[in-house]
Design a protein around this motif. Structure first.
Motif, mmCIF file in Angstrom:
data_model
loop_
_atom_site.group_PDB
_atom_site.id
_atom_site.type_symbol
_atom_site.label_atom_id
_atom_site.label_comp_id
_atom_site.label_asym_id
_atom_site.label_seq_id
_atom_site.Cartn_x
_atom_site.Cartn_y
_atom_site.Cartn_z
ATOM 1 N N LEU A 115 0.842 -1.191 0.000
ATOM 2 C CA LEU A 115 0.000 0.000 0.000
ATOM 3 C C LEU A 115 0.881 1.247 0.000
ATOM 4 O O LEU A 115 1.832 1.337 0.770
ATOM 5 N N ILE A 116 0.552 2.212 -0.849
ATOM 6 C CA ILE A 116 1.265 3.484 -0.901
ATOM 7 C C ILE A 116 0.232 4.611 -0.868
ATOM 8 O O ILE A 116 -0.533 4.792 -1.822
ATOM 9 N N TYR A 117 0.202 5.345 0.240
ATOM 10 C CA TYR A 117 -0.731 6.457 0.398
ATOM 11 C C TYR A 117 -0.074 7.563 1.218
ATOM 12 O O TYR A 117 0.845 7.312 2.010
ATOM 13 N N GLU A 118 -0.574 8.776 1.065
ATOM 14 C CA GLU A 118 -0.031 9.922 1.795
ATOM 15 C C GLU A 118 -0.320 9.826 3.290
ATOM 16 O O GLU A 118 0.561 9.969 4.127
ATOM 17 N N ASP A 119 -1.577 9.573 3.632
ATOM 18 C CA ASP A 119 -2.021 9.516 5.030
ATOM 19 C C ASP A 119 -2.848 8.247 5.200
ATOM 20 O O ASP A 119 -3.926 8.117 4.625
ATOM 21 N N LEU A 120 -2.337 7.317 5.992
ATOM 22 C CA LEU A 120 -2.898 5.969 6.001
ATOM 23 C C LEU A 120 -3.261 5.528 7.418
ATOM 24 O O LEU A 120 -2.450 5.627 8.343
ATOM 25 N N ILE A 121 -4.481 5.039 7.580
ATOM 26 C CA ILE A 121 -4.934 4.483 8.852
ATOM 27 C C ILE A 121 -5.266 3.006 8.654
ATOM 28 O O ILE A 121 -6.089 2.660 7.797
ATOM 29 N N ILE A 122 -4.604 2.154 9.428
ATOM 30 C CA ILE A 122 -4.910 0.719 9.425
ATOM 31 C C ILE A 122 -5.599 0.418 10.750
ATOM 32 O O ILE A 122 -4.988 0.524 11.814
ATOM 33 N N LEU A 123 -6.865 0.059 10.690
ATOM 34 C CA LEU A 123 -7.641 -0.152 11.908
ATOM 35 C C LEU A 123 -7.198 -1.411 12.644
ATOM 36 O O LEU A 123 -7.218 -1.447 13.883
ATOM 37 N N GLY A 124 -6.825 -2.437 11.892
ATOM 38 C CA GLY A 124 -6.403 -3.699 12.492
ATOM 39 C C GLY A 124 -4.920 -3.950 12.341
ATOM 40 O O GLY A 124 -4.099 -3.132 12.752
ATOM 41 N N ASP A 125 -4.579 -5.085 11.694
ATOM 42 C CA ASP A 125 -3.197 -5.553 11.641
ATOM 43 C C ASP A 125 -2.557 -5.378 10.265
ATOM 44 O O ASP A 125 -3.245 -5.320 9.237
ATOM 45 N N ILE A 126 -1.230 -5.338 10.269
ATOM 46 C CA ILE A 126 -0.431 -5.387 9.036
ATOM 47 C C ILE A 126 0.302 -6.721 9.040
ATOM 48 O O ILE A 126 1.155 -6.963 9.894
ATOM 49 N N TYR A 127 -0.048 -7.583 8.083
ATOM 50 C CA TYR A 127 0.448 -8.956 8.120
ATOM 51 C C TYR A 127 1.827 -9.103 7.466
ATOM 52 O O TYR A 127 2.322 -8.183 6.799
ATOM 53 N N GLU A 128 2.427 -10.256 7.669
ATOM 54 C CA GLU A 128 3.813 -10.516 7.264
ATOM 55 C C GLU A 128 4.009 -10.360 5.757
ATOM 56 O O GLU A 128 3.100 -10.562 4.957
ATOM 57 N N ASN B 111 3.313 8.955 4.241
ATOM 58 C CA ASN B 111 3.874 10.094 4.967
ATOM 59 C C ASN B 111 3.476 10.015 6.442
ATOM 60 O O ASN B 111 4.290 10.256 7.324
ATOM 61 N N LYS B 112 2.221 9.643 6.676
ATOM 62 C CA LYS B 112 1.719 9.498 8.037
ATOM 63 C C LYS B 112 0.984 8.170 8.158
ATOM 64 O O LYS B 112 0.084 7.878 7.381
ATOM 65 N N LEU B 113 1.378 7.376 9.154
ATOM 66 C CA LEU B 113 0.820 6.035 9.316
ATOM 67 C C LEU B 113 0.293 5.849 10.736
ATOM 68 O O LEU B 113 0.988 6.158 11.705
ATOM 69 N N THR B 114 -0.939 5.330 10.835
ATOM 70 C CA THR B 114 -1.518 4.980 12.131
ATOM 71 C C THR B 114 -1.980 3.526 12.061
ATOM 72 O O THR B 114 -2.717 3.145 11.151
ATOM 73 N N VAL B 115 -1.529 2.726 13.027
ATOM 74 C CA VAL B 115 -1.894 1.306 13.062
ATOM 75 C C VAL B 115 -2.559 1.013 14.405
ATOM 76 O O VAL B 115 -1.926 1.116 15.459
ATOM 77 N N GLY B 116 -3.828 0.632 14.350
ATOM 78 C CA GLY B 116 -4.554 0.350 15.571
ATOM 79 C C GLY B 116 -4.283 -1.031 16.134
ATOM 80 O O GLY B 116 -4.491 -1.274 17.326
ATOM 81 N N GLY B 117 -3.844 -1.948 15.272
ATOM 82 C CA GLY B 117 -3.569 -3.314 15.705
ATOM 83 C C GLY B 117 -2.082 -3.592 15.819
ATOM 84 O O GLY B 117 -1.358 -2.895 16.521
#
Length: 240
Positions: free
Chosen positions: A16-29, A36-42
């Motif tokens: 994934l390539i985005y300027e401002d990115l929110i992942i509500l859950g997990d980022i898998y292997e 530019n800005k990343l938020t990961v809730g999981g």
């Protein structure tokens, strides 16, 4: 119009390539996220990679490259950054200019060039290093500055005699860039490691002076003042 993109999760091997990115859950292997800005809730899983200027992550097990990071829990993950603020480190590897950790458990390696600030250490076998050469952001910065100096030196050699103001401007910029390199290389002289609460376990604190000289201290049960180096004629002392 908002540029924020939100996803429930990032699948295995997804990119994934985005300027401002929110992942509500997990980022898998084996996935890659670039923003530019990343938020990961999981959780970021081991084997995943995140590139971001600013990152806020709940649980980090992946490989993060960023400018500023705020992590709730580092759990066997890796971080390369300029500034890092972590709630709890259960284990992992951190390389940054300035690092703040509220709670450090055990078996972690922490490398900084300017400062390491820790609230409490409850585990053992942690290794705390002051060594700019182990901070990739700074070694890469030196390489880029050296490239700039080389280009400016070539340009300086081509300046004609009747352009004395330009010659002075280029020479001044070369001087400034050389000073910037020296400040990074001499960062150990002003660096500090601070542990707020009493230490009850065995951990290693090291200040790397140069390739041939490192001053190392092993903690025991005690409350320590900040660790730093003092310099006098022919003598360097690790103080606490």
């Amino acid at each position: 119009m908002s540029n924020i993109q939100s996803f429930q999760s990032v699948a295995k091997k997804e990119e994934l390539i985005y300027e401002d990115l929110i992942i509500l859950g997990d980022i898998y292997e084996d996935s890659i996220v670039d923003s530019n800005k990343l938020t990961v809730g999981g959780k970021t899983f081991k084997g995943s990679t995140q590139f971001s200027k600013y990152a806020t992550i709940n649980i980090h097990q992946g490989n993060l490259r960023c400018h500023e990071a705020k992590i709730a829990l580092l759990d066997c993950g890796e971080i390369h950054a300029t500034t890092v603020d972590i709630g709890t480190v259960s284990s992992g590897l951190v390389r940054a200019q300035d690092i703040t950790i509220e709670h450090l458990k055990g078996d972690s390696s922490i490398y900084a060039s300017s400062s390491i600030r820790i609230g409490k250490i409850s585990g053992e076998n942690n290794k705390l290093f002051i060594n700019y050469k182990e901070v990739p952001i700074l070694t890469s910065k030196i390489t880029l500055i050296e490239d700039d100096i080389e280009e400016l030196t070539i340009a300086l050699g081509k300046v004609q005699e009747n352009y004395s103001s330009l010659e002075s401007e280029i020479a001044s910029e070369i001087t400034r860039l050389n000073e910037e390199i020296r400040n990074i290389q001499n960062s150990t002289k002003n660096a500090k490691i601070t542990i707020k609460e009493e230490v009850k376990t065995k951990n290693t604190i090291s200040f790397v002076i140069d390739d041939a000289n490192t001053l190392t201290f092993e903690t025991k049960q005690a409350t320590y003042a900040p660790f730093y180096l003092s310099f006098s004629e022919n003598t360097i002392t690790l103080n606490s």
